[in-house]
Motif scaffolding. Structure first.
Motif, PDB file in Angstrom:
ATOM      1  N   GLN A 220     -25.761 -44.366 -54.939  1.00 30.90           N
ATOM      2  CA  GLN A 220     -24.460 -44.985 -54.767  1.00 30.90           C
ATOM      3  C   GLN A 220     -23.513 -43.984 -54.130  1.00 30.90           C
ATOM      4  N   ALA A 221     -22.746 -44.454 -53.168  1.00 34.81           N
ATOM      5  CA  ALA A 221     -21.746 -43.591 -52.543  1.00 34.81           C
ATOM      6  C   ALA A 221     -20.646 -43.279 -53.538  1.00 34.81           C
ATOM      7  N   GLY A 222     -20.173 -42.044 -53.512  1.00 37.28           N
ATOM      8  CA  GLY A 222     -19.095 -41.634 -54.405  1.00 37.28           C
ATOM      9  C   GLY A 222     -18.221 -40.594 -53.737  1.00 37.28           C
ATOM     10  N   GLY A 223     -17.163 -40.206 -54.433  1.00 39.71           N
ATOM     11  CA  GLY A 223     -16.263 -39.198 -53.890  1.00 39.71           C
ATOM     12  C   GLY A 223     -15.002 -39.098 -54.717  1.00 39.71           C
ATOM     13  N   ASN A 224     -14.032 -38.377 -54.202  1.00 41.25           N
ATOM     14  CA  ASN A 224     -12.766 -38.178 -54.891  1.00 41.25           C
ATOM     15  C   ASN A 224     -11.946 -39.471 -54.896  1.00 41.25           C
ATOM     16  N   GLN A 225     -11.175 -39.678 -55.945  1.00 41.63           N
ATOM     17  CA  GLN A 225     -10.357 -40.882 -56.069  1.00 41.63           C
ATOM     18  C   GLN A 225      -9.316 -40.951 -54.953  1.00 41.63           C
ATOM     19  N   TYR A 226      -9.042 -42.160 -54.449  1.00 41.58           N
ATOM     20  CA  TYR A 226      -8.231 -42.325 -53.243  1.00 41.58           C
ATOM     21  C   TYR A 226      -6.818 -41.747 -53.353  1.00 41.58           C
ATOM     22  N   SER A 227      -6.261 -41.662 -54.570  1.00 38.39           N
ATOM     23  CA  SER A 227      -4.878 -41.191 -54.718  1.00 38.39           C
ATOM     24  C   SER A 227      -4.774 -39.707 -55.026  1.00 38.39           C
ATOM     25  N   HIS A 228      -5.915 -39.035 -55.220  1.00 40.41           N
ATOM     26  CA  HIS A 228      -5.868 -37.600 -55.516  1.00 40.41           C
ATOM     27  C   HIS A 228      -5.431 -36.804 -54.283  1.00 40.41           C
ATOM     28  N   LYS A 229      -4.623 -35.797 -54.498  1.00 45.30           N
ATOM     29  CA  LYS A 229      -4.103 -35.001 -53.388  1.00 45.30           C
ATOM     30  C   LYS A 229      -4.924 -33.747 -53.120  1.00 45.30           C
ATOM     31  N   GLY A 230      -5.803 -33.389 -54.029  1.00 46.26           N
ATOM     32  CA  GLY A 230      -6.635 -32.206 -53.847  1.00 46.26           C
ATOM     33  C   GLY A 230      -8.078 -32.524 -54.189  1.00 46.26           C
ATOM     34  N   GLY A 231      -8.923 -31.503 -54.079  1.00 47.74           N
ATOM     35  CA  GLY A 231     -10.336 -31.694 -54.388  1.00 47.74           C
ATOM     36  C   GLY A 231     -11.160 -32.013 -53.160  1.00 47.74           C
TER      37      GLY A 231
ATOM     38  N   VAL B 119     -13.225 -33.787 -50.111  1.00 46.91           N
ATOM     39  CA  VAL B 119     -12.855 -34.795 -49.112  1.00 46.91           C
ATOM     40  C   VAL B 119     -14.075 -35.510 -48.538  1.00 46.91           C
ATOM     41  N   ASN B 120     -15.252 -35.086 -48.886  1.00 44.27           N
ATOM     42  CA  ASN B 120     -16.456 -35.714 -48.343  1.00 44.27           C
ATOM     43  C   ASN B 120     -16.992 -36.763 -49.309  1.00 44.27           C
ATOM     44  N   TYR B 121     -17.658 -37.775 -48.741  1.00 45.20           N
ATOM     45  CA  TYR B 121     -18.382 -38.733 -49.560  1.00 45.20           C
ATOM     46  C   TYR B 121     -19.713 -38.107 -49.975  1.00 45.20           C
ATOM     47  N   LEU B 122     -20.218 -38.520 -51.122  1.00 48.97           N
ATOM     48  CA  LEU B 122     -21.502 -38.043 -51.626  1.00 48.97           C
ATOM     49  C   LEU B 122     -22.442 -39.229 -51.828  1.00 48.97           C
ATOM     50  N   CYS B 123     -23.713 -39.027 -51.546  1.00 47.22           N
ATOM     51  CA  CYS B 123     -24.719 -40.028 -51.883  1.00 47.22           C
ATOM     52  C   CYS B 123     -25.319 -39.611 -53.223  1.00 47.22           C
ATOM     53  N   LEU B 124     -24.853 -40.247 -54.295  1.00 46.66           N
ATOM     54  CA  LEU B 124     -25.234 -39.878 -55.659  1.00 46.66           C
ATOM     55  C   LEU B 124     -26.515 -40.618 -56.057  1.00 46.66           C
ATOM     56  N   PRO B 125     -27.570 -39.916 -56.460  1.00 52.29           N
ATOM     57  CA  PRO B 125     -28.842 -40.578 -56.779  1.00 52.29           C
ATOM     58  C   PRO B 125     -28.735 -41.488 -57.997  1.00 52.29           C
ATOM     59  N   ASN B 126     -29.594 -42.490 -58.029  1.00 54.79           N
ATOM     60  CA  ASN B 126     -29.610 -43.442 -59.137  1.00 54.79           C
ATOM     61  C   ASN B 126     -30.267 -42.885 -60.401  1.00 54.79           C
ATOM     62  N   ASN B 127     -30.879 -41.719 -60.306  1.00 61.98           N
ATOM     63  CA  ASN B 127     -31.535 -41.107 -61.474  1.00 61.98           C
ATOM     64  C   ASN B 127     -31.013 -39.687 -61.689  1.00 61.98           C
ATOM     65  N   PRO B 128     -29.734 -39.532 -62.036  1.00 61.85           N
ATOM     66  CA  PRO B 128     -29.129 -38.198 -62.160  1.00 61.85           C
ATOM     67  C   PRO B 128     -29.613 -37.446 -63.395  1.00 61.85           C
TER      68      PRO B 128
ATOM     69  N   THR C  82     -10.482 -32.547 -64.705  1.00 64.37           N
ATOM     70  CA  THR C  82     -10.990 -32.227 -63.364  1.00 64.37           C
ATOM     71  C   THR C  82     -11.929 -33.306 -62.830  1.00 64.37           C
ATOM     72  N   ASN C  83     -11.785 -34.520 -63.318  1.00 65.15           N
ATOM     73  CA  ASN C  83     -12.681 -35.582 -62.817  1.00 65.15           C
ATOM     74  C   ASN C  83     -12.375 -35.890 -61.351  1.00 65.15           C
ATOM     75  N   GLN C  84     -13.379 -35.746 -60.537  1.00 68.20           N
ATOM     76  CA  GLN C  84     -13.233 -35.974 -59.102  1.00 68.20           C
ATOM     77  C   GLN C  84     -14.315 -36.879 -58.527  1.00 68.20           C
ATOM     78  N   ILE C  85     -15.360 -37.137 -59.269  1.00 66.51           N
ATOM     79  CA  ILE C  85     -16.445 -37.942 -58.724  1.00 66.51           C
ATOM     80  C   ILE C  85     -16.327 -39.374 -59.231  1.00 66.51           C
ATOM     81  N   PHE C  86     -15.910 -40.250 -58.330  1.00 65.20           N
ATOM     82  CA  PHE C  86     -15.779 -41.678 -58.615  1.00 65.20           C
ATOM     83  C   PHE C  86     -16.770 -42.437 -57.733  1.00 65.20           C
ATOM     84  N   GLY C  87     -17.069 -43.654 -58.151  1.00 61.80           N
ATOM     85  CA  GLY C  87     -17.857 -44.517 -57.272  1.00 61.80           C
ATOM     86  C   GLY C  87     -17.020 -44.952 -56.084  1.00 61.80           C
TER      87      GLY C  87
END
Length: 238
Positions: A80-91, A93-102, A112-117
């Motif tokens: 699933q694609a993930g990344g920093n929340q749209y309203s965050h000002k720092g952290g 800036v790239n999208y991540l392809c997060l595996p389904n079996n972490p 410090t939560n920065q990884i959202f779907g």
């Protein structure tokens, strides 16, 4: 090739002569065959390098918006694609392809939560007009796949194109997407024209967002570009 073969014969003979009195190091017929194959393989690699040829070792790339790789390309993992929340000002800036079996880490407070779907934001006029399944994608989560192309040595995403240049091999095509220009910065990625959702859930949880983007003439020369048009993309390998 004859010279390579002759060199192998000489090398093998030297080893045999030097070790004729050393029973422990005598080379059997199978050993000699393995030695010859190893030498010839290395010779071919050295010959290719000397002529400026690239020895393909394979490349990986993310296919955004899809749960499988193109036909004939190996799937490393789906996710699933993930990344920093749209309203965050720092952290990040790239999208991540997060595996389904972490392999999940330890639990900590969420300062410090920065990884959202990631979700598609494709309502109204925000979607590329040529993308399929558009009515079923808005507010759905974005899948992704990491693909491994064994027969290539480099990968290139070309914005503004739907076909590869001569000498390059087509992998997939789609549209450039990123977060909204008024939100936190995100990279530009090529989302497959036949994009699909992770599942049927659509609760509008936001997170990292995928918007269709368009051109703006001015500093961008028009022609050759046109104003306010969807930006195509193609992923190519070589």
């Amino acid at each position: 090739m004859f010279l390579s073969y002759l060199a192998v014969c000489i090398t093998t003979s030297m080893v045999l002569v030097q070790c004729r009195d050393c029973k422990d190091y005598d080379l059997s017929a199978s050993d000699q065959s393995l030695l010859m194959k190893h030498y010839l393989r290395n010779s071919r690699n050295e010959e290719s390098l000397s002529k400026g040829k690239t020895i393909a070792s394979g490349v990986t790339y993310a296919r955004w918006g899809r749960k499988e790789c193109p036909t004939g390309v190996e799937t490393v993992y789906t996710g699933q694609a993930g990344g920093n929340q749209y309203s965050h000002k720092g952290g990040g800036v790239n999208y991540l392809c997060l595996p389904n079996n972490p392999d999940n880490g330890e639990h900590f407070p969420d300062e410090t939560n920065q990884i959202f779907g990631a979700e598609y934001e494709l309502a109204s006029s925000k979607f590329p007009s040529g993308m399929k399944n558009i009515k079923t994608l808005h507010n759905k989560e974005v899948p992704c796949t990491i693909c491994y192309q064994r027969k290539r040595s480099t990968v290139l995403m070309i914005p503004g194109r739907k076909t590869c240049y001569k000498g390059w091999t087509f992998e997939y095509k789609g549209y450039i997407m990123s977060d909204h220009k008024d939100y936190s910065s995100k990279e530009y990625v090529c989302v497959d024209k036949d994009a699909e959702p992770v599942d049927n859930k659509s609760s509008n949880e936001d997170g990292a967002l995928f918007y269709g983007i368009r051109t703006k003439c001015g500093s961008l020369r028009c022609p050759p570009y046109k104003d306010a048009t969807d930006v195509r993309c193609v992923v190519c390998t070589k």
